[in-house]
Design a protein around this motif. Structure first.
Motif, PDB file in Angstrom:
ATOM      1  N   LYS A 189      37.380  16.117 -39.650  1.00 59.45           N
ATOM      2  CA  LYS A 189      36.241  17.396 -39.694  1.00 59.45           C
ATOM      3  C   LYS A 189      37.325  19.165 -39.474  1.00 59.45           C
ATOM      4  O   LYS A 189      37.423  19.833 -39.035  1.00 59.45           O
ATOM      5  N   ALA A 190      39.216  18.528 -40.206  1.00 60.88           N
ATOM      6  CA  ALA A 190      39.782  19.335 -40.173  1.00 60.88           C
ATOM      7  C   ALA A 190      39.204  20.346 -41.192  1.00 60.88           C
ATOM      8  O   ALA A 190      39.981  21.580 -40.530  1.00 60.88           O
ATOM      9  N   MET A 191      38.580  20.138 -42.478  1.00 66.96           N
ATOM     10  CA  MET A 191      38.439  20.617 -43.485  1.00 66.96           C
ATOM     11  C   MET A 191      36.817  20.298 -43.480  1.00 66.96           C
ATOM     12  O   MET A 191      37.261  18.495 -43.997  1.00 66.96           O
ATOM     13  N   LEU A 242      48.103  21.660 -43.189  1.00 67.47           N
ATOM     14  CA  LEU A 242      49.250  21.746 -44.277  1.00 67.47           C
ATOM     15  C   LEU A 242      49.531  20.059 -44.363  1.00 67.47           C
ATOM     16  O   LEU A 242      50.579  20.894 -45.728  1.00 67.47           O
ATOM     17  N   SER A 243      49.996  19.520 -43.856  1.00 69.22           N
ATOM     18  CA  SER A 243      49.749  18.255 -44.143  1.00 69.22           C
ATOM     19  C   SER A 243      49.173  17.254 -45.421  1.00 69.22           C
ATOM     20  O   SER A 243      50.204  16.618 -46.312  1.00 69.22           O
ATOM     21  N   ALA A 244      48.243  18.211 -45.414  1.00 70.68           N
ATOM     22  CA  ALA A 244      47.316  17.771 -46.112  1.00 70.68           C
ATOM     23  C   ALA A 244      47.595  17.986 -47.481  1.00 70.68           C
ATOM     24  O   ALA A 244      47.217  17.602 -49.055  1.00 70.68           O
ATOM     25  N   GLY A 270      50.470  19.376 -48.039  1.00 71.95           N
ATOM     26  CA  GLY A 270      51.554  18.715 -48.641  1.00 71.95           C
ATOM     27  C   GLY A 270      51.361  17.386 -49.809  1.00 71.95           C
ATOM     28  O   GLY A 270      52.151  17.502 -50.515  1.00 71.95           O
ATOM     29  N   VAL A 271      50.571  16.374 -48.895  1.00 72.95           N
ATOM     30  CA  VAL A 271      50.139  15.243 -49.387  1.00 72.95           C
ATOM     31  C   VAL A 271      50.033  15.232 -51.350  1.00 72.95           C
ATOM     32  O   VAL A 271      49.646  15.340 -51.793  1.00 72.95           O
ATOM     33  N   SER A 272      48.623  16.366 -51.341  1.00 71.89           N
ATOM     34  CA  SER A 272      48.403  16.712 -52.888  1.00 71.89           C
ATOM     35  C   SER A 272      50.201  17.198 -53.532  1.00 71.89           C
ATOM     36  O   SER A 272      49.455  16.422 -54.560  1.00 71.89           O
ATOM     37  N   PHE A 273      50.251  18.225 -53.311  1.00 72.88           N
ATOM     38  CA  PHE A 273      51.338  18.599 -53.978  1.00 72.88           C
ATOM     39  C   PHE A 273      52.414  17.376 -54.241  1.00 72.88           C
ATOM     40  O   PHE A 273      52.813  17.289 -55.882  1.00 72.88           O
ATOM     41  N   VAL A 274      52.574  16.551 -53.661  1.00 65.72           N
ATOM     42  CA  VAL A 274      53.591  16.049 -53.170  1.00 65.72           C
ATOM     43  C   VAL A 274      52.513  14.428 -54.753  1.00 65.72           C
ATOM     44  O   VAL A 274      53.842  13.844 -55.319  1.00 65.72           O
ATOM     45  N   HIS A 275      51.641  14.377 -54.741  1.00 67.32           N
ATOM     46  CA  HIS A 275      50.873  13.362 -55.525  1.00 67.32           C
ATOM     47  C   HIS A 275      50.744  13.838 -56.995  1.00 67.32           C
ATOM     48  O   HIS A 275      51.001  13.133 -57.590  1.00 67.32           O
ATOM     49  N   GLY A 326      46.452  10.701 -37.973  1.00 69.00           N
ATOM     50  CA  GLY A 326      45.999  11.285 -38.944  1.00 69.00           C
ATOM     51  C   GLY A 326      47.125  11.911 -39.037  1.00 69.00           C
ATOM     52  O   GLY A 326      47.454  12.391 -40.631  1.00 69.00           O
ATOM     53  N   MET A 327      47.628  12.897 -38.888  1.00 69.26           N
ATOM     54  CA  MET A 327      49.402  14.326 -38.869  1.00 69.26           C
ATOM     55  C   MET A 327      50.450  12.906 -38.946  1.00 69.26           C
ATOM     56  O   MET A 327      51.205  13.287 -39.903  1.00 69.26           O
ATOM     57  N   SER A 328      50.802  12.455 -38.157  1.00 63.53           N
ATOM     58  CA  SER A 328      51.891  11.048 -38.293  1.00 63.53           C
ATOM     59  C   SER A 328      51.551  10.010 -39.982  1.00 63.53           C
ATOM     60  O   SER A 328      52.525  10.065 -40.033  1.00 63.53           O
ATOM     61  N   ALA A 329      50.178   9.677 -40.093  1.00 68.80           N
ATOM     62  CA  ALA A 329      50.893   9.725 -41.479  1.00 68.80           C
ATOM     63  C   ALA A 329      50.630  10.094 -42.747  1.00 68.80           C
ATOM     64  O   ALA A 329      51.303   9.807 -43.321  1.00 68.80           O
ATOM     65  N   GLN A 330      50.080  11.432 -42.989  1.00 72.27           N
ATOM     66  CA  GLN A 330      50.708  12.316 -44.042  1.00 72.27           C
ATOM     67  C   GLN A 330      51.832  13.035 -43.581  1.00 72.27           C
ATOM     68  O   GLN A 330      52.031  13.638 -44.906  1.00 72.27           O
ATOM     69  N   ILE A 331      51.942  13.146 -42.173  1.00 74.13           N
ATOM     70  CA  ILE A 331      53.230  13.617 -42.238  1.00 74.13           C
ATOM     71  C   ILE A 331      54.699  12.966 -43.267  1.00 74.13           C
ATOM     72  O   ILE A 331      55.466  13.115 -43.533  1.00 74.13           O
TER      73      ILE A 331
END
Length: 467
Positions: free
Chosen positions: A23-25, A189-191, A193-198, A390-395
């Motif tokens: 629920k961060a977004m 922010l990490s989400a 980043g994941v979207s960008f690198v994906h 969630g933060m660890s997995a996304q980073i």
């Protein structure tokens, strides 16, 4: 386009799984954000990964993509990938679109070798396949370990932090819906980043496939990048001259070492084969076609297709020369640079192709995200995901996929992120849900053989129908 749309169900949904679950977004904002950053990733990511995937296919199919064999190849591998992706998405299994696509390409290459009499060793670019397979195996393993270690670091440094609460605990204990500010900011922010690198990794796979389709249907328009500069054309010409000299010096050794690499497919016209004995003639034809040419638009349409075939054949020859035993490292480095110059005007993508792929990914995410989000957020561990997990997995996913992009290696966003979540569950001593993990592992193991058989069967059927 359909493949990329369904890729949005699978892989892009993983990019927003943690940020939605924690629920961060809100979901609508998250998928719009993901679509924007996927678009930017595809737009700015280049085409290295796109053509790493394409060059898994044997060069004979690539140079004949505008024939019945070539069109059957594209149809078969795309259809197989779409069918398997749809089935696993329907079951809510985070299966890998990358695995599926690579399996489909291998299936087509193997079947083509069996149909045309090419040795199986030459039916697929096995070295490239091994490199990609290693990246697909190593990346989730590294994701599991790195995410676990990062969570342990958070636990040791901030053991009482609110970041270690689940969304449900946060609501019950603190009466708040959203994560603490810094946790929320990091998740968002990490989400991104994941979207960008994906986008810059998985999105490129669609670009490579789209270019195969366009070259197959409208070869005169897309065989070469007609926007190539005069400088690029000059470099291509110089590379061909250099290869001519290098090949002449190593011709006898090359033919002796690689004599089994000839393509003797009865269904392919002689002029479309990449036979080593014809290398000097191929170079001569290429130099004759582009001599004094400053703009590819000045070439006749059929000449453009012939130039593309020649460049792909010469790139294949340069690759084989680089494998000669005893070849000096300096010479291998020269050949690697030469290959880039030879393919600089064939490995490209128009901006509208990039935009179309990015839009397909984004729209697919907005429609099909929910099933995969629930699996990643709730069904991997025995309890819901905490903010720190969630933060660890996304980073870790951003770092792993970003590194793969640097080396033009396709990796699976699905496997990197879901294995990262699993690693945090183990590190947090929560444990894993055996049923979900078994299902994911079974899908992981079965994806390659099923997609190989499915694509190979469709290709065999399509070739028979074309004939």
């Amino acid at each position: 386009m359909a493949f990329e749309f369904i890729n949005g169900f699978h892989d892009t949904a993983n990019a927003v799984a943690t940020v939605i679950y924690t629920k961060a977004m809100p979901p609508k904002q998250a998928v719009v954000m993901s679509g924007i950053f996927n678009f930017l990733g595809v737009l700015l990511g280049g085409v290295g990964v796109a053509y790493a995937i394409v060059h898994l296919l044997p060069v004979e199919l690539l140079i004949n993509v505008n024939t019945g064999h070539g069109l059957a190849m594209v149809f078969s591998l795309l259809s197989a990938a779409i069918l398997w992706n749809l089935g696993t998405w329907y079951l809510g299994i985070p299966a890998s679109s990358s695995h599926t696509l690579i399996g489909s390409i291998l299936g087509v290459g193997i079947t083509n070798a069996l149909l045309t009499g090419i040795p199986l060793a030459e039916g697929v670019n096995w070295q490239k396949a091994i490199d990609i397979a290693l990246s697909l195996v190593v990346s989730p393993t590294a994701g599991f370990l790195a995410a676990a270690l990062l969570l342990i670091f958070f636990l040791k440094r901030l053991p009482l932090s609110k970041m270690h609460k689940t969304p449900e605990t946060r609501k019950l204990v603190d009466g708040k819906k959203h994560p603490p500010f810094w946790s929320r900011l990091t998740l968002v922010l990490s989400a991104m980043g994941v979207s960008f690198v994906h986008g810059s990794n998985d999105g490129q796979k669609g670009i490579g496939l789209m270019m195969l389709v366009l070259i197959g249907i409208v070869p005169t328009q897309f065989a070469l990048d007609v926007n190539s500069s005069t400088y690029q054309i000059e470099r291509t010409r110089d590379a061909a001259i250099f290869l001519q000299q290098f090949y002449h010096a190593n011709e006898s050794a090359l033919l002796q070492q690689l004599s089994t690499g000839k393509t003797n497919g009865a269904d392919m016209p002689n002029k479309f084969r990449c036979e080593l004995e014809q290398t000097q003639a191929t170079i001569g034809n290429l130099l004759s076609a582009i001599n004094n040419v400053r703009d590819y638009r000045d070439l006749a349409p059929e000449t453009r297709s012939q130039v593309r075939r020649s460049l792909l054949c010469l790139d294949d020859t340069a690759k084989k020369i680089s494998k000669l035993p005893g070849l000096a490292k300096r010479d291998k480095d020269d050949l690697a640079k030469l290959r880039k110059d030879l393919t600089s005007t064939t490995e490209y993508a128009p901006i509208w192709v990039i935009v179309a792929v990015a839009l397909a990914l984004g729209i697919g995410t907005m429609i099909g995200w929910k099933r995969v989000v629930e699996t990643v957020g709730e069904k991997i561990g025995r309890q819901g995901m905490t903010y720190a997990q969630g933060m660890s997995a996304q980073i870790v996913a951003v770092a792993a996929i970003g590194m793969a992009n640097v080396f033009s290696l396709p990796v699976s966003t699905t496997h990197v992120l879901s294995s990262g979540v699993a690693g945090t569950m183990v590190a947090n001593r929560i444990g894993l849900q055996g049923g979900t993990v078994r299902t994911i592992l079974i899908a992981w193991v079965l994806t390659l053989p099923i997609s190989i058989c499915l694509a190979g069967g469709l290709f065999w059927l399509a070739v028979k129908l074309f004939n």
